[in-house]
Design an enzyme around this catalytic site. Structure first.
Site, PDB file in Angstrom:
ATOM      1  N   GLY A  15       0.823  -1.199   0.000  1.00 46.17           N
ATOM      2  CA  GLY A  15       0.000   0.000   0.000  1.00 46.17           C
ATOM      3  C   GLY A  15       0.863   1.257   0.000  1.00 46.17           C
ATOM      4  O   GLY A  15       1.730   1.425   0.865  1.00 46.17           O
ATOM      5  N   GLY A  22      -0.453   4.276   0.277  1.00 45.90           N
ATOM      6  CA  GLY A  22      -1.358   5.324   0.760  1.00 45.90           C
ATOM      7  C   GLY A  22      -0.646   6.113   1.839  1.00 45.90           C
ATOM      8  O   GLY A  22       0.586   6.138   1.922  1.00 45.90           O
ATOM      9  N   PHE A  23      -1.445   6.725   2.712  1.00 44.84           N
ATOM     10  CA  PHE A  23      -0.847   7.577   3.745  1.00 44.84           C
ATOM     11  C   PHE A  23       0.058   6.776   4.677  1.00 44.84           C
ATOM     12  O   PHE A  23       1.160   7.210   5.002  1.00 44.84           O
ATOM     13  CB  PHE A  23      -1.953   8.277   4.537  1.00 44.84           C
ATOM     14  CG  PHE A  23      -2.605   9.378   3.764  1.00 44.84           C
ATOM     15  CD1 PHE A  23      -1.924  10.561   3.519  1.00 44.84           C
ATOM     16  CD2 PHE A  23      -3.888   9.252   3.259  1.00 44.84           C
ATOM     17  CE1 PHE A  23      -2.504  11.596   2.801  1.00 44.84           C
ATOM     18  CE2 PHE A  23      -4.484  10.271   2.538  1.00 44.84           C
ATOM     19  CZ  PHE A  23      -3.794  11.439   2.307  1.00 44.84           C
ATOM     20  N   VAL A  59      -2.107  -7.057  -4.636  1.00 45.30           N
ATOM     21  CA  VAL A  59      -1.788  -8.099  -3.657  1.00 45.30           C
ATOM     22  C   VAL A  59      -3.057  -8.900  -3.401  1.00 45.30           C
ATOM     23  O   VAL A  59      -4.125  -8.339  -3.111  1.00 45.30           O
ATOM     24  CB  VAL A  59      -1.252  -7.465  -2.353  1.00 45.30           C
ATOM     25  CG1 VAL A  59      -1.064  -8.517  -1.266  1.00 45.30           C
ATOM     26  CG2 VAL A  59       0.065  -6.748  -2.633  1.00 45.30           C
ATOM     27  N   GLU A  95     -19.105  16.896   2.260  1.00 43.63           N
ATOM     28  CA  GLU A  95     -18.231  17.683   1.385  1.00 43.63           C
ATOM     29  C   GLU A  95     -18.652  17.524  -0.076  1.00 43.63           C
ATOM     30  O   GLU A  95     -18.698  18.489  -0.836  1.00 43.63           O
ATOM     31  CB  GLU A  95     -16.779  17.246   1.584  1.00 43.63           C
ATOM     32  CG  GLU A  95     -16.288  17.605   2.986  1.00 43.63           C
ATOM     33  CD  GLU A  95     -14.793  17.434   3.193  1.00 43.63           C
ATOM     34  OE1 GLU A  95     -14.221  16.505   2.600  1.00 43.63           O
ATOM     35  OE2 GLU A  95     -14.215  18.222   3.964  1.00 43.63           O
ATOM     36  N   ASP A 116      -5.951   2.441   8.028  1.00 47.08           N
ATOM     37  CA  ASP A 116      -7.351   2.017   8.139  1.00 47.08           C
ATOM     38  C   ASP A 116      -7.499   0.533   8.461  1.00 47.08           C
ATOM     39  O   ASP A 116      -8.492   0.112   9.057  1.00 47.08           O
ATOM     40  CB  ASP A 116      -8.097   2.304   6.822  1.00 47.08           C
ATOM     41  CG  ASP A 116      -8.458   3.777   6.669  1.00 47.08           C
ATOM     42  OD1 ASP A 116      -8.139   4.562   7.590  1.00 47.08           O
ATOM     43  OD2 ASP A 116      -9.044   4.140   5.623  1.00 47.08           O
ATOM     44  N   ALA A 155      -6.687  10.136   7.856  1.00 49.23           N
ATOM     45  CA  ALA A 155      -5.329  10.232   7.317  1.00 49.23           C
ATOM     46  C   ALA A 155      -4.260  10.513   8.385  1.00 49.23           C
ATOM     47  O   ALA A 155      -3.210   9.863   8.377  1.00 49.23           O
ATOM     48  CB  ALA A 155      -5.295  11.281   6.208  1.00 49.23           C
TER      49      ALA A 155
HETATM   50  C1  LIG Z   1     -13.322  10.283  -0.248  1.00 46.59           C
HETATM   51  C2  LIG Z   1     -12.509  10.238   1.032  1.00 46.59           C
HETATM   52  C3  LIG Z   1     -12.266  11.415   1.723  1.00 46.59           C
HETATM   53  C4  LIG Z   1     -11.521  11.410   2.892  1.00 46.59           C
HETATM   54  N1  LIG Z   1     -11.287  12.590   3.528  1.00 46.59           N
HETATM   55  C5  LIG Z   1     -10.514  12.604   4.620  1.00 46.59           C
HETATM   56  C6  LIG Z   1     -10.182  13.842   5.257  1.00 46.59           C
HETATM   57  O1  LIG Z   1     -10.602  14.915   4.820  1.00 46.59           O
HETATM   58  N2  LIG Z   1      -9.368  13.804   6.340  1.00 46.59           N
HETATM   59  C7  LIG Z   1      -8.873  12.634   6.829  1.00 46.59           C
HETATM   60  O2  LIG Z   1      -8.130  12.655   7.798  1.00 46.59           O
HETATM   61  N3  LIG Z   1      -9.178  11.451   6.272  1.00 46.59           N
HETATM   62  C8  LIG Z   1      -9.975  11.413   5.169  1.00 46.59           C
HETATM   63  N4  LIG Z   1     -10.289  10.216   4.582  1.00 46.59           N
HETATM   64  C9  LIG Z   1      -9.796   8.963   5.189  1.00 46.59           C
HETATM   65  C10 LIG Z   1      -8.344   8.751   4.840  1.00 46.59           C
HETATM   66  O3  LIG Z   1      -8.157   8.971   3.472  1.00 46.59           O
HETATM   67  C11 LIG Z   1      -7.919   7.355   5.234  1.00 46.59           C
HETATM   68  O4  LIG Z   1      -8.110   7.194   6.621  1.00 46.59           O
HETATM   69  C12 LIG Z   1      -6.465   7.114   4.872  1.00 46.59           C
HETATM   70  O5  LIG Z   1      -6.286   7.221   3.487  1.00 46.59           O
HETATM   71  C13 LIG Z   1      -6.007   5.756   5.376  1.00 46.59           C
HETATM   72  O6  LIG Z   1      -4.687   5.577   4.987  1.00 46.59           O
HETATM   73  P1  LIG Z   1      -4.166   4.139   4.599  1.00 46.59           P
HETATM   74  O7  LIG Z   1      -2.725   4.290   4.271  1.00 46.59           O
HETATM   75  O8  LIG Z   1      -4.575   3.166   5.627  1.00 46.59           O
HETATM   76  O9  LIG Z   1      -4.991   3.765   3.296  1.00 46.59           O
HETATM   77  P2  LIG Z   1      -4.994   4.491   1.867  1.00 46.59           P
HETATM   78  O10 LIG Z   1      -4.514   5.870   1.960  1.00 46.59           O
HETATM   79  O11 LIG Z   1      -6.355   4.241   1.332  1.00 46.59           O
HETATM   80  O12 LIG Z   1      -3.947   3.637   1.040  1.00 46.59           O
HETATM   81  C14 LIG Z   1      -4.113   2.297   0.749  1.00 46.59           C
HETATM   82  C15 LIG Z   1      -3.276   1.980  -0.467  1.00 46.59           C
HETATM   83  O13 LIG Z   1      -3.263   0.574  -0.653  1.00 46.59           O
HETATM   84  C16 LIG Z   1      -3.485   0.258  -2.006  1.00 46.59           C
HETATM   85  N5  LIG Z   1      -4.117  -1.054  -2.038  1.00 46.59           N
HETATM   86  C17 LIG Z   1      -5.308  -1.407  -1.515  1.00 46.59           C
HETATM   87  N6  LIG Z   1      -5.548  -2.700  -1.716  1.00 46.59           N
HETATM   88  C18 LIG Z   1      -4.470  -3.193  -2.383  1.00 46.59           C
HETATM   89  C19 LIG Z   1      -4.130  -4.473  -2.877  1.00 46.59           C
HETATM   90  N7  LIG Z   1      -4.923  -5.528  -2.717  1.00 46.59           N
HETATM   91  N8  LIG Z   1      -2.958  -4.613  -3.538  1.00 46.59           N
HETATM   92  C20 LIG Z   1      -2.128  -3.558  -3.707  1.00 46.59           C
HETATM   93  N9  LIG Z   1      -2.407  -2.326  -3.253  1.00 46.59           N
HETATM   94  C21 LIG Z   1      -3.562  -2.146  -2.594  1.00 46.59           C
HETATM   95  C22 LIG Z   1      -4.376   1.372  -2.506  1.00 46.59           C
HETATM   96  O14 LIG Z   1      -4.241   1.520  -3.919  1.00 46.59           O
HETATM   97  C23 LIG Z   1      -3.848   2.574  -1.741  1.00 46.59           C
HETATM   98  O15 LIG Z   1      -2.833   3.240  -2.456  1.00 46.59           O
HETATM   99  C24 LIG Z   1     -11.029  10.191   3.395  1.00 46.59           C
HETATM  100  C25 LIG Z   1     -11.278   9.002   2.713  1.00 46.59           C
HETATM  101  C26 LIG Z   1     -12.011   9.020   1.530  1.00 46.59           C
HETATM  102  C27 LIG Z   1     -12.276   7.742   0.795  1.00 46.59           C
END
Ligand SMILES: Cc1cc2nc3c(=O)[nH]c(=O)nc-3n(C[C@H](O)[C@H](O)[C@H](O)COP(=O)(O)OP(=O)(O)OC[C@H]3O[C@@H](n4cnc5c(N)ncnc54)[C@H](O)[C@@H]3O)c2cc1C
Length: 441
Positions: free
Chosen positions: A18, A20-21, A86, A177, A308, A323
């Site tokens: 991942g 992501g954040f 994955v 939003e 998450d 995030a």
């Molecule tokens: C529309 C929206 C608006 C939001 N607004 C806010 C906000 O304003 N403020 C705030 O604090 N939070 C906000 N959030 C929540 C925040 O974005 C999440 O809590 C945060 O992104 C979690 O981070 P993470 O790294 O766990 O997951 P993510 O940032 O979602 O990253 C997960 C990564 O894993 C990758 N991935 C997933 N499954 C697989 C797989 N099987 N194989 C390979 N790669 C994979 C994805 O492509 C992604 O790049 C928002 C969420 C959404 C959906």
């Protein structure tokens, strides 16, 4: 070359699932450390999800909120990237399973985020549009604009109204939003773009929330303020209105009433990535994986879970899926991997809650930065400053910031392109409208 591509440097191999954040925060901590790191993501870009609703409501172009992972990681010689979906983790064999081969690891950071939760309703999943990934946002934007293009062909008023109605299900921050910015699009942009349509009286943005208030988790005063601000923008908010099911162009509520809407957006829930399954004997609420305070899996301490996907409590309450929590956890997970490699004691995670913000249109917001509460323009300025600083760190270019602010203020028309073919439900609604003989010649 640092990261492994089949060969080995003999250094510990760390896989990060991942970008992501959480995953990127972990990778940053692992950069330039004596380990070989491989980041895996199904997309080749990182998405700044807090502004996804802006892409969906044609306020920003997708490129403004996404950046290629390879370019983010460019300066870290020991960190590589592979674009791969994955499919699972072989915990005992210490391998990440992907469609394009299995990747052995010594240490693993799992940060695959979350997915839309339809609460087990295949009908809702089939007949609504999610907003969870960048492609969801461009599909939603293209769908809603295509429905307007169809409405411009149709003589029948009821049919036109249905085509111009957007229902947003879920009154959390994303729903609020999105509904606010769609209402502003309707007010400021669409009447000029579609002079042949009576946007003001026929186009509608409806928000449905199952609970009695919007923005669960916000103080009651801000919940009420958000409702008032949305209503002032022209959003029809219906509280205590759980959705029972959906069909093509129809939302069915718990009390049996129906709403005709060609665009149904489902932002009513999230659950942890499916990769969580099998990682723990018992999963927590929302399918999240319970972890130790060091963010390790109980049964496999060489595996860390962050963001998450991870379930941990702070002061008796689950750490929210936001995030800042993901960034903080990713950083601790990355640091703990290095500490484990060096045989040092691991750090325990403590969540530092920086507050919650939600914008409502372009000049209003509600912000809770305990113990302070802001509303209106002041809250919006707080929101803007927080996000602009965040984005600057992310894009790292002042020029991009200026460009972004320009698009944001002036509604850059490039972001109103229909770039995606209609999905099935969109095609059916369009065919129904045009095929009923009500289309203009
Ligand atoms: C529309 C929206 C608006 C939001 N607004 C806010 C906000 O304003 N403020 C705030 O604090 N939070 C906000 N959030 C929540 C925040 O974005 C999440 O809590 C945060 O992104 C979690 O981070 P993470 O790294 O766990 O997951 P993510 O940032 O979602 O990253 C997960 C990564 O894993 C990758 N991935 C997933 N499954 C697989 C797989 N099987 N194989 C390979 N790669 C994979 C994805 O492509 C992604 O790049 C928002 C969420 C959404 C959906």
């Amino acid at each position: 070359m640092g990261h492994w591509r089949g060969g080995s440097t003999g250094r510990p191999r760390v896989a990060v699932v991942g970008a992501g954040f959480a995953g990127l925060a972990a990778a940053r901590k692992l950069a330039r450390q004596p380990v070989d790191v491989l980041v895996l993501d199904k997309h080749n870009y990182h998405t700044f999800l807090p502004l996804l609703y802006q892409v969906a409501s044609a306020g920003l172009e997708p490129e403004a909120i996404a950046k290629p992972v390879r370019s983010i990681l460019r300066r870290a010689p020991n960190v590589g990237f592979r674009m791969a979906e994955v499919t699972g983790v072989d915990l005992s064999g210490r391998r990440v399973l992907t469609e394009t081969g299995h990747i052995p690891y010594d240490y693993l950071v799992l940060a695959a985020g979350s997915a839309t939760n339809y609460f087990g309703s295949p009908e809702i999943e089939a007949h609504s549009l999610p907003l969870k990934e960048l492609t969801d946002a461009t599909i939603l934007r293209s769908h809603a604009l295509s429905m307007l293009e169809t409405a411009a062909l149709v003589d029948d008023r009821e049919q036109r109204k249905k085509l111009m109605t957007i229902v947003v299900v879920g009154g959390g921050a994303t729903g609020v939003e999105l509904a606010g910015s769609l209402a502003e699009l309707k007010r400021h942009v669409l009447p000029d773009d579609y002079p042949e349509l009576d946007i003001e009286s026929e186009a509608r943005v409806i928000m449905l929330e199952a609970l009695e208030n919007l923005l669960p988790g916000f103080p009651p005063r801000l919940q009420k303020e958000a409702l008032r601000q949305l209503q002032r923008l022209g959003v029809e908010v219906r509280l205590s209105s759980p959705v029972e099911s959906a069909e093509d162009g129809i939302v069915r509520l718990g009390d049996g009433t129906t709403i005709q809407a060609a665009t149904i957006v489902w932002v009513a829930g999230v659950k942890a990535s499916l990769l969580s399954e099998g990682l723990s004997e018992e999963l927590a609420r929302g399918g999240r994986v319970p972890v130790r305070r060091t963010l390790q899996l109980e049964s496999h301490p060489e595996v860390w879970v962050a963001g998450d996907m991870a379930y941990l409590e702070e002061k008796g309450r689950p750490i929210p899926m936001v995030a800042p929590a993901a960034i903080q956890q990713g950083a601790v997970a990355g640091e703990n991997v290095i500490r484990a490699v060096q045989g040092l004691p691991l750090r325990e995670f403590r969540y530092s809650d920086r507050g919650s913000l939600a914008t409502i249109g372009r000049q209003r917001a509600v912000a809770h930065v305990p113990p302070l509460q802001f509303t209106g323009l002041l809250a919006w300025v707080v929101w803007l400053v927080v996000h602009l600083f965040w984005l600057v760190g992310f894009r790292n270019r002042v020029l991009v910031l200026v460009n972004w602010a320009w698009n944001y203020i002036l509604y850059e028309p490039g972001s109103r392109l229909i770039t995606r073919p209609l999905r099935r439900q969109g095609r059916e609604v369009r065919e129904e409208a045009v095929g009923r003989g009500v289309a203009k010649p």
